[in-house]
Design a protein around this motif. Structure first.
Motif, PDB file in Angstrom:
ATOM      1  N   TRP A  32      -8.312 -52.575  21.306  1.00 17.25           N
ATOM      2  CA  TRP A  32      -9.974 -53.102  21.532  1.00 17.25           C
ATOM      3  C   TRP A  32     -10.119 -54.662  20.539  1.00 17.25           C
ATOM      4  CZ3 TRP A  32     -14.507 -54.024  18.813  1.00 17.25           C
ATOM      5  CH2 TRP A  32     -15.694 -55.183  19.391  1.00 17.25           C
ATOM      6  N   ALA A  35      -7.772 -57.107  20.306  1.00 13.58           N
ATOM      7  CA  ALA A  35      -7.836 -58.224  20.988  1.00 13.58           C
ATOM      8  C   ALA A  35      -8.291 -58.860  21.115  1.00 13.58           C
ATOM      9  CB  ALA A  35      -8.523 -57.171  22.836  1.00 13.58           C
ATOM     10  N   LEU A  46     -13.215 -62.927  22.773  1.00 10.21           N
ATOM     11  CA  LEU A  46     -13.595 -62.142  23.667  1.00 10.21           C
ATOM     12  C   LEU A  46     -14.284 -62.080  25.007  1.00 10.21           C
ATOM     13  CD1 LEU A  46     -10.940 -59.479  24.151  1.00 10.21           C
ATOM     14  CD2 LEU A  46     -13.067 -58.625  22.923  1.00 10.21           C
ATOM     15  N   TRP A  71     -10.412 -55.785  28.363  1.00 10.79           N
ATOM     16  CA  TRP A  71     -11.426 -55.708  27.555  1.00 10.79           C
ATOM     17  C   TRP A  71     -12.299 -56.558  27.416  1.00 10.79           C
ATOM     18  CZ3 TRP A  71     -12.017 -50.649  24.966  1.00 10.79           C
ATOM     19  CH2 TRP A  71     -10.727 -50.509  24.655  1.00 10.79           C
ATOM     20  N   HIS A 115     -14.315 -52.023  28.775  1.00 12.26           N
ATOM     21  CA  HIS A 115     -13.617 -52.591  29.139  1.00 12.26           C
ATOM     22  C   HIS A 115     -14.367 -53.203  30.900  1.00 12.26           C
ATOM     23  CE1 HIS A 115     -10.913 -49.662  32.192  1.00 12.26           C
ATOM     24  NE2 HIS A 115     -12.011 -49.033  30.674  1.00 12.26           N
ATOM     25  N   TYR A 137      -6.657 -57.861  28.059  1.00 14.76           N
ATOM     26  CA  TYR A 137      -8.250 -58.480  27.696  1.00 14.76           C
ATOM     27  C   TYR A 137      -7.979 -60.065  27.952  1.00 14.76           C
ATOM     28  CZ  TYR A 137      -3.978 -60.735  23.996  1.00 14.76           C
ATOM     29  OH  TYR A 137      -3.583 -61.628  23.763  1.00 14.76           O
TER      30      TYR A 137
END
Length: 152
Positions: A32, A35, A46, A71, A115, A137
């Protein structure tokens, strides 16, 4: 045709659907944290889901990817059980937890990042898992980003 040949135009990183632009990591899985970093490095963030329509539209586009789970920008790293958007810094207004996911209800210090699970149920849903798990992601941007490579 007069003008610049199409092959000289920069490659688009982000593709538009709805009123936003998205970049999807199709064959890459990262933590994460990575990402978030990767999205920032290409001028986005994100993905921040705000409604079921966007959740289903985005999930439909990645369902057949090598890694269909991805994600999103939510975590409860600051306070257990309070999911906050890394994009806005505010508490999540939209969540759609998986039916059998107890991690969002029962606090766990090991499962803090969210996610989209696009594989286990009849619909895409949110699941809290370890931030160091590896997932695909999706980055989001309000404006398109391109890259151009200039040969010396």
């Amino acid at each position: 045709m007069i003008g610049i040949p199409e092959e000289f135009f920069p490659q688009r990183l982000f593709e538009k659907f709805g009123n936003r632009y998205y970049y999807m990591s199709r064959d890459v899985k990262v933590s994460w944290y990575s990402a978030i970093h990767n999205c920032h490095s290409i001028g986005g963030h994100l993905i921040s889901l705000t409604d079921n329509v966007t959740l289903h539209e985005v999930s439909k586009r990645v369902k057949n990817n090598k890694y269909p789970n991805y994600w999103i920008d939510l975590s409860d790293l600051g306070q257990e059980g309070e999911y906050v958007s890394m994009t806005s810094g505010r508490r999540a207004k939209f969540v759609d937890w998986c039916e059998n996911d107890t991690s969002a209800i029962k606090p766990s210090t090991a499962e803090n990042c969210v996610h989209i699970d696009n594989t286990i149920s009849s619909r895409p849903c949110m699941k809290s898992i370890s931030c160091i798990d590896f997932q695909s992601y999706i980055c989001e941007s309000q404006i398109p980003r391109t890259i151009s490579i200039v040969a010396p």
